[in-house]
Design an enzyme around this catalytic site. Structure first.
Site, mmCIF file in Angstrom:
data_model
loop_
_atom_site.group_PDB
_atom_site.id
_atom_site.type_symbol
_atom_site.label_atom_id
_atom_site.label_comp_id
_atom_site.label_asym_id
_atom_site.label_seq_id
_atom_site.Cartn_x
_atom_site.Cartn_y
_atom_site.Cartn_z
ATOM 1 C CB ALA A 262 -64.874 39.131 -5.559
ATOM 2 C CB SER B 97 -60.684 42.653 -6.386
ATOM 3 O OG SER B 97 -59.630 43.695 -6.076
ATOM 4 C CG ASP B 98 -58.881 39.184 -0.788
ATOM 5 O OD1 ASP B 98 -58.246 40.237 -0.377
ATOM 6 O OD2 ASP B 98 -58.804 38.138 -0.355
ATOM 7 C CD1 TRP B 99 -54.741 45.593 -0.569
ATOM 8 C CD2 TRP B 99 -57.298 44.858 -0.758
ATOM 9 N NE1 TRP B 99 -55.645 46.613 -0.262
ATOM 10 C CE2 TRP B 99 -56.999 46.158 -0.234
ATOM 11 C CE3 TRP B 99 -58.444 44.461 -0.702
ATOM 12 C CZ2 TRP B 99 -58.204 47.003 0.272
ATOM 13 C CZ3 TRP B 99 -59.479 45.295 -0.386
ATOM 14 C CH2 TRP B 99 -59.385 46.626 0.012
#
Length: 776
Positions: A186, A218-220
């Site tokens: 995401a 999640s993207d970081w």
């Protein structure tokens, strides 16, 4: 599965560090690494930025180049090679591929994405994902979704109409979901009012409509509200919040009946991921020399010969040739950012030139790290050898520090010193071939007098060898452009602005060639353009109605003198549609290899879906009745042959909008969006929260002080770094980074509780803030 204690379930939803999931008896943690074109396994598990470096690995061509192969088999070979290195290094999931559509050529991360076209992007990514997954290594399809710019990428709200979502932005992701990737990532941004990590589409589209059962990560640093994201089915937060999110989930679970069920479901998906992707204890030792050769093959299958006037190419070994460029000594072969690979070996033109001919002279000509002023000594050396040879190969391109993840480019123009030297070379030698390196489109108008153009993009560590293989005719070029090349950024109907709140996708479906071809806009090179050293003849183009749809066939013959590959493209148009449609859309493609004199019959099946559009009133794809055109395309701007067919479908009568006009006019975007448009810009006021950026509080005295201190600490960490891209990213993006992300990327040097303290101080709650600053 053993039923885990609720506290254990919550722990599984937060990363262990920057790259591992947490490990329990039922679920040994897994290791994830960047990236889509090479394993970037960090030396330190707590390094979220890359400042401490990564292991040696093969750097393969970026997606911007491999997409130009138009070849599913090339992506299969890339997937096989990457999976080998993942298993060798104990990496269980690789973070890629990147599928985001190229709306604008200035997007700083375009090098990491495939195309402006969802069919091409989806098909190539699907081949890559299927291959990697078949070898027991997980993939993470990214960045879901409408993540199409780097400017304000952490907070921008992408305002996208429903039709564009379904026809453009969902389509390639949906195709890849069919291959069951280990995870979907995401993205950072919002879309239509919601952060993607907590967006309803995670459940409504990914889970329900597309039946995706894998992990959503999640993207970081992309989590805004951990409770909302878990309830939306975003399972795993990366990197670790060091207990902060666990506490939030634990506290919220006491009063939210739906949350515990969501936590249990998310924990189950983390466990399933861990069980499926195990470390391969029998992984073979990597032969990096063989991997290098594979990278070379992939690059030369993808590079695009865009111009070849007077058959200036291929070069002959007996010809006197000059190679002039700063890139000849320091080749640009990859993009900067999270996908930056510590390459095992990098071929340089100056070193390999003698392997192709004894009649090559090499000169630097310009300094790639200087963008405006010319170096007269370097220029004079270059001009001297240009005067002594029959032909000149002049390599131009974007320096790495100007094109990287984290910020968007400001212009399509190349550095002035490169342009100035070309003019001087042309005065004494008109036989010039330019080779273009960079992650995306550049302005080639200043080089229009060149007789040859080879677009090499970012070709990985063997890029120089791949270039020379093509220039000297070791192989026939077979790449086709996966994006439209224009000369002026103002020619693009999509603009990247500094708006801090919302960006309107008011072009709707008219992205890339769909815009340029539909509204007859001049371009430098069309989507799908590419030349060969061979010639091909097309005959017997036929369309036959069958039970499943329409069978399209054509016979292709190599009438040239060497083995070569040809890309066959099928487009569909519906010129009399009552709804706005692109003039033509790519619906099928294939790449074939032919010996001189050889013929092959190429067949495609077009289903009813290929003729459909998304009806925003019926909330589904439908086929409109009428006459359609099936085109055998040379590229998006030219048909070789076309056949008209009549299709029975639905009678459609939608309200007319500005998009139906002969000239491009997005004035009715508010109508087709069907909801009130949010403001493009807002001024954030107290009370601030953890999503506030340093830029948004810089107008306050206390905000200026906090920004100055954070910037000082962050840049000090990179003082000794040799990576120019990393320093540039840090400088340019830190001001746009939310406070919560600054904390997460600090490896707990600034804890989330301390970040809350900074927010309290900004909200003038000084005592409360100071107390939190003393808490880890």
């Amino acid at each position: 599965m053993k039923i885990l204690a609720f506290d254990e379930q919550i722990k599984l939803l937060d990363g262990l560090d920057g790259w591992h999931t947490k490990s329990i008896e039922e679920a040994p943690g897994i290791l994830m690494t960047d990236g889509p074109h090479g394993v970037r396994k960090q030396i330190s598990n707590h390094d979220n930025t890359g400042k401490e470096g990564s292991v040696v690995a093969t750097c393969f061509p970026t997606a911007s180049l491999t997409a130009c192969s138009f070849d599913r088999q090339v992506l299969k070979k890339l997937g096989t090679a990457l999976a080998k290195e993942c298993k060798y290094y104990g990496v269980q999931m690789i973070l890629g591929p990147g599928l985001n559509i190229k709306r604008n050529p200035l997007n700083g991360r375009n090098f990491e994405y495939f195309s402006e076209d969802p069919l091409l992007s989806g098909e190539l990514a699907a081949s890559f994902v299927r291959t990697v997954e078949d070898q027991g290594v997980g993939t993470s399809v990214k960045h879901f979704i409408a993540n199409n710019q780097e400017t304000n990428r952490f907070t921008i709200d992408s305002i996208v109409g429903e039709r564009a979502l379904h026809e453009i932005y969902y389509k390639n992701f949906k195709r890849v979901i069919d291959e069951n990737p280990a995870s979907v990532m995401a993205s950072y941004n919002k879309m239509n009012g919601h952060y993607l990590t907590e967006h309803p589409i995670l459940k409504d589209v990914l889970r329900k409509a597309w039946k995706y059962k894998g992990l959503i990560v999640s993207d970081w640093g992309a989590i805004n509200d951990r409770v909302a994201s878990v309830k939306a089915s975003c399972d795993l937060e990366m990197p670790s919040s060091y207990g902060y999110s666990e506490k939030k989930l634990r506290e919220a679970s006491a009063n939210d009946k739906a949350l515990p069920r969501a936590i249990t479901a998310a924990a189950q998906r983390v466990i399933e991921l861990s069980e499926k992707y195990k470390v391969d204890e029998s992984a073979e030792t990597i032969d990096f020399n063989k991997q290098h050769e594979q990278a070379r093959m992939i690059a030369r299958e993808s590079m695009v010969l865009a111009k070849n006037n007077e058959n200036i190419l291929p070069l002959q070994t007996l010809e006197n040739v000059a190679i002039i460029s700063g890139f000849a000594y320091d080749m640009r072969f990859q993009g900067g950012g999270s996908s930056h690979v510590n390459a095992f070996e990098v071929s340089q033109l100056v070193d390999i030139a003698p392997n192709y001919s004894k009649n090559i002279k090499v000169a630097k000509g310009f300094d790639i790290n200087k963008y405006i002023k010319s170096d007269h000594k370097l220029e004079n050396e270059a001009l001297e050898i240009a005067n002594q040879v029959k032909k000149v190969v002049y390599v131009v391109g974007i320096p790495e520090v100007l094109e990287t993840e984290g910020f968007d480019r400001k212009t399509l123009n190349l550095p002035q010193n490169q342009i100035a030297l070309f003019e001087k070379i042309y005065e004494i030698n008109q036989n010039i071939v330019i080779v273009v390196v960079g992650g995306s489109v550049v302005n080639l108008a200043p080089f229009k007098k060149s007789k040859g153009v080879l677009i090499a993009y970012l070709g990985g560590q063997a890029s120089s060898q791949a270039m020379m293989d093509i220039l000297y005719g070791k192989v026939s070029p077979s790449g086709r452009l996966a994006e439209t090349w224009i000369d002026d950024e103002n020619s693009c109907n999509v603009k990247i602005t500094n708006d801090n709140h919302a960006t309107y996708y008011d072009e709707s479906i008219f992205v890339g060639y769909r815009y340029y071809e539909s509204f007859r806009k001049p371009v430098r090179y069309h989507f799908g353009h590419g030349l060969s050293y061979a010639k091909f003849a097309y005959t017997n183009f036929e369309v036959e109605e069958v039970t499943e749809g329409y069978k399209v066939s054509v016979c292709v013959r190599n009438i040239g003198q060497m083995v070569a590959k040809e890309v066959v493209m099928i487009f569909i148009g519906h010129p009399e549609s009552s709804v706005y449609r692109a003039k033509r859309e790519l619906k099928a493609f294939d790449k074939i290899e032919l010996k001189p004199g050889e013929s092959k019959n190429v067949q495609f099946l077009l289903t009813k879906d290929d003729f459909s559009f998304y009806d925003v009133y019926l909330k589904k794809f439908i086929v409109e009745e009428g006459t359609y055109v099936i085109e055998l395309g040379k590229h998006a701007g030219e048909s070789i042959e076309e056949i008209q067919i009549d299709i029975k479908g639905k009678h459609v009568k939608h309200p007319m909008t500005s998009y139906n006009q002969y000239e491009y006019n997005p004035n009715d975007f508010a109508k087709i969006y069907q909801s009130p448009l949010p403001p493009r810009n807002i001024k954030r006021k107290r009370p601030f929260d953890l999503s506030i950026t340093l830029n948004e509080v810089n107008h306050l005295i206390i905000g200026k002080i906090i920004k100055r201190q954070i910037m000082k600490i962050a840049t000090k960490e990179l003082k000794d770094s040799e990576e120019l891209w990393l320093k540039e990213v840090m400088k340019r993006t830190l001001s746009e980074t939310p406070m919560r992300m600054i904390s997460l990327f600090s490896n707990n040097q600034l804890s989330m509780y301390q970040a809350e303290g900074i927010i309290d101080i900004l909200n003038l709650r000084f005592i409360k803030g100071i107390k939190k600053l003393n808490k880890k």
